[in-house]
Write a protein that holds these residues in place. Structure first.
Motif, short mmCIF file in Angstrom:
data_model
loop_
_atom_site.label_atom_id
_atom_site.label_comp_id
_atom_site.label_asym_id
_atom_site.label_seq_id
_atom_site.Cartn_x
_atom_site.Cartn_y
_atom_site.Cartn_z
N TRP A 100 0.75 -1.15 0.01
CA TRP A 100 -0.06 0.14 0.06
C TRP A 100 0.94 1.27 -0.14
CZ3 TRP A 100 -4.93 -0.34 -1.45
CH2 TRP A 100 -5.54 -1.48 -1.29
N THR A 101 1.98 1.10 0.17
CA THR A 101 2.88 2.40 -0.13
C THR A 101 4.16 1.83 -1.12
OG1 THR A 101 4.48 1.53 1.95
CG2 THR A 101 2.48 3.08 2.34
N MET A 102 4.62 2.80 -1.59
CA MET A 102 5.96 2.42 -2.49
C MET A 102 7.17 1.71 -1.56
SD MET A 102 6.81 2.78 -5.57
CE MET A 102 5.84 3.81 -6.45
N PRO A 103 7.73 2.14 -0.53
CA PRO A 103 8.62 1.49 0.22
C PRO A 103 8.18 0.08 0.51
CG PRO A 103 8.33 3.66 1.25
CD PRO A 103 7.31 3.20 0.24
N GLN A 104 7.01 -0.20 0.65
CA GLN A 104 6.37 -1.70 0.89
C GLN A 104 6.68 -2.46 -0.58
OE1 GLN A 104 2.49 -1.70 2.14
NE2 GLN A 104 3.04 -0.76 4.42
N LEU A 105 6.27 -1.74 -1.52
CA LEU A 105 6.31 -2.50 -2.76
C LEU A 105 7.99 -2.73 -3.18
CD1 LEU A 105 5.27 -3.78 -5.47
CD2 LEU A 105 5.15 -1.38 -6.29
N VAL A 106 8.70 -1.73 -3.03
CA VAL A 106 9.93 -2.18 -3.34
C VAL A 106 10.85 -3.09 -2.35
CG1 VAL A 106 12.35 -0.93 -3.26
CG2 VAL A 106 10.34 0.34 -4.16
N ALA A 107 10.28 -3.06 -1.07
CA ALA A 107 11.01 -4.05 -0.43
C ALA A 107 10.44 -5.65 -0.86
CB ALA A 107 10.39 -3.97 1.18
N ALA A 108 9.02 -5.52 -1.19
CA ALA A 108 8.56 -6.80 -1.51
C ALA A 108 9.02 -7.40 -3.01
CB ALA A 108 7.03 -6.81 -1.75
N ARG A 109 9.36 -6.38 -3.65
CA ARG A 109 10.08 -6.58 -5.19
C ARG A 109 11.53 -7.32 -4.68
NH1 ARG A 109 8.80 -7.61 -10.25
NH2 ARG A 109 10.23 -5.91 -11.03
#
Length: 463
Positions: A100-109
């Motif tokens: 739900w946030t860009m940092p979360q997405l980058v970490a998951a990627r």
């Protein structure tokens, strides 16, 4: 040199192959499938200034872990390590879809990329062990076809899924495919462990990963986001030099090095690995910017551009499969011919102009695809044939990793060249369309170097 033979029963070879290829397909798809969805992701999550890290974090994580996975699979088994890596990839995919946030997405990627590091390297190793050596080229030819299909089909699939179901589903669809891959490989893949009982070279792997990350960070930022003389470029460039020197020093002293120096005792790998890196750079640069040209020059949508790349994909797949079945150890003529054809392909693409009919563009695409099809997996086979059975995983992982690194650098370098071409020319589709042929022209001298490298390869891997 030990000759490998199939170690699985015929009834299990086919499902094992299918499971490995599905994993490979996932790893390549998720390098490209996200690109088309980036505008929707940015609109949903914000963080437009960090949107590039959605792609870069995955590439960095997958590229830098490939060599370690080869050694891990020597010790713990191909099946066990592959299944674990797919599970990590699936977990990362689910977290990407839930971000739900860009940092979360980058970490998951990043987590997804850590899993993906095994999904091209390990199938390439395992397939060479599942089949007799005389079939190695044919089987690896299939992996080249999977790579071409996923590389160009990724944006097409990403666009279709984003338009119909939303960008989160480009990650969620990995779940059923990943579970299918796990089930097939767990049931069907039966390979003996390679006897690696020593300690994992964690220090060497960390130094190698750090040097690769530093190089990619310097290349990504130089000439575009930052001046070449800025600290943002010089610091990672200096870190690359220091970490690379430390890696070489350490590998000469490690008991079980992640990249054994003995691999480079013979001439084949000393030439094949630089050639593979250069091939990766040419692949990466063309795959990224050819769809952009189709959209800017011919006014195509993303979906239309993906379909218009079929001449590239089809010739790549067909030639890769046919060449793999006919090499039978005589790899050098195929590699020289492939390199020369790549020179011709980039030369044709560099001649594109505003009035070039699509039919002529399609011919150039077909030529380039044919050249890449002759080269891509045959260079991996050269690396495999040059290694002993004990070093097969290390040699294969090295080849796959340097190709991935080359692709990342190729995208960065072609991007820098494109930025230089359009500097001061304004913005818009016409400017981009006029600039890309000039960028692709740089592929000609690079491919000439590739011709030279393949020419000096020894006639057989053992000499």
């Amino acid at each position: 040199m030990t000759t490998e033979v199939a170690t699985a029963t015929p009834s299990r070879v086919v499902p094992a192959t299918a499971g490995l290829l599905i994993g490979m397909l996932l790893s390549v798809l998720d390098q490209t499938v996200v690109a088309i969805a980036l505008p929707d992701i940015a609109a949903d999550l914000g963080g437009l200034d960090a949107i590039g890290w959605v792609v870069t974090s995955y590439v960095l994580a997958s590229t830098t872990t490939g060599a370690l996975y080869g050694r891990m699979s020597d010790r713990f088994g191909r099946r066990e390590v592959f299944v674990t890596a797919v599970a990590v990839f699936i977990a990362g995919s689910i977290l990407c879809g839930m971000a739900w946030t860009m940092p979360q997405l980058v970490a998951a990627r990043t987590l997804q990329g850590v899993g993906a590091g095994a999904l091209f390297a390990l199938p390439t190793i395992a397939l060479s062990e599942l089949y007799p050596r005389h079939l190695r080229g044919r089987v690896q030819g299939l992996t080249g076809g999977v790579f071409a299909l996923a590389s160009v089909g990724g944006p097409l699939a990403g666009g279709a899924i984003t338009d119909t179901a939303g960008w989160r589903w480009i990650f969620y669809v990995n779940l059923p495919l990943g579970l299918l891959s796990i089930a097939l490989v767990w049931f069907a893949l039966r390979l003996p462990r390679s006897g690696g009982h020593g300690r994992l070279d964690v220090a060497g792997s960390a130094l190698l990963a750090g040097s690769m990350v530093s190089l990619l960070l310097a290349a990504e930022g130089g000439g575009r986001a930052h001046a070449w003389t800025s600290g943002a470029v010089l610091w990672p460039a200096g870190a690359f030099a220091l970490l690379s020197a430390a890696f070489v020093w350490w590998e000469r002293r490690a008991a079980d090095p992640v990249l054994p120096p003995r691999l480079f005792a013979g001439p084949a790998l000393r030439v094949a690995l630089p050639a593979t890196a250069l091939l990766g750079a040419l692949l990466g640069g063309s795959i990224v910017y050819l769809p952009t040209y189709l959209q800017s020059a011919y006014g195509m949508s993303a979906t239309q551009a993906g379909l218009a790349l079929n001449p590239y994909v089809i010739t790549f797949m067909v030639v890769s499969s046919l060449a793999g079945s006919r090499v039978a150890g005589r790899y050098k003529p195929f590699l020289i011919a492939g390199s020369a054809i790549v020179v011709a392909g980039f030369a044709l693409l560099s001649r594109l102009g505003p009035g070039t009919p699509y039919a002529l563009f399609a011919v150039a695409l077909g030529v380039l695809g044919a050249g890449f099809g002759l080269l891509m997996q045959n260079l991996v086979v050269v690396a495999q044939n040059a290694a002993s059975a004990a070093d097969l995983a290390a040699a294969t992982s090295a080849a796959v990793s340097v190709r991935g690194l080359g692709m990342s650098l190729g995208v960065a370098v072609f991007g820098i060249l494109l930025a230089g071409q359009v500097d001061g020319m304004g913005k818009g589709a016409e400017v981009t369309a006029a600039a890309i042929p000039g960028v692709l022209a740089w592929g000609v001298p690079a491919a000439v170097v590739l011709v030279a490298l393949t020419t000096v390869l020894p006639r057989s891997a053992g000499r």
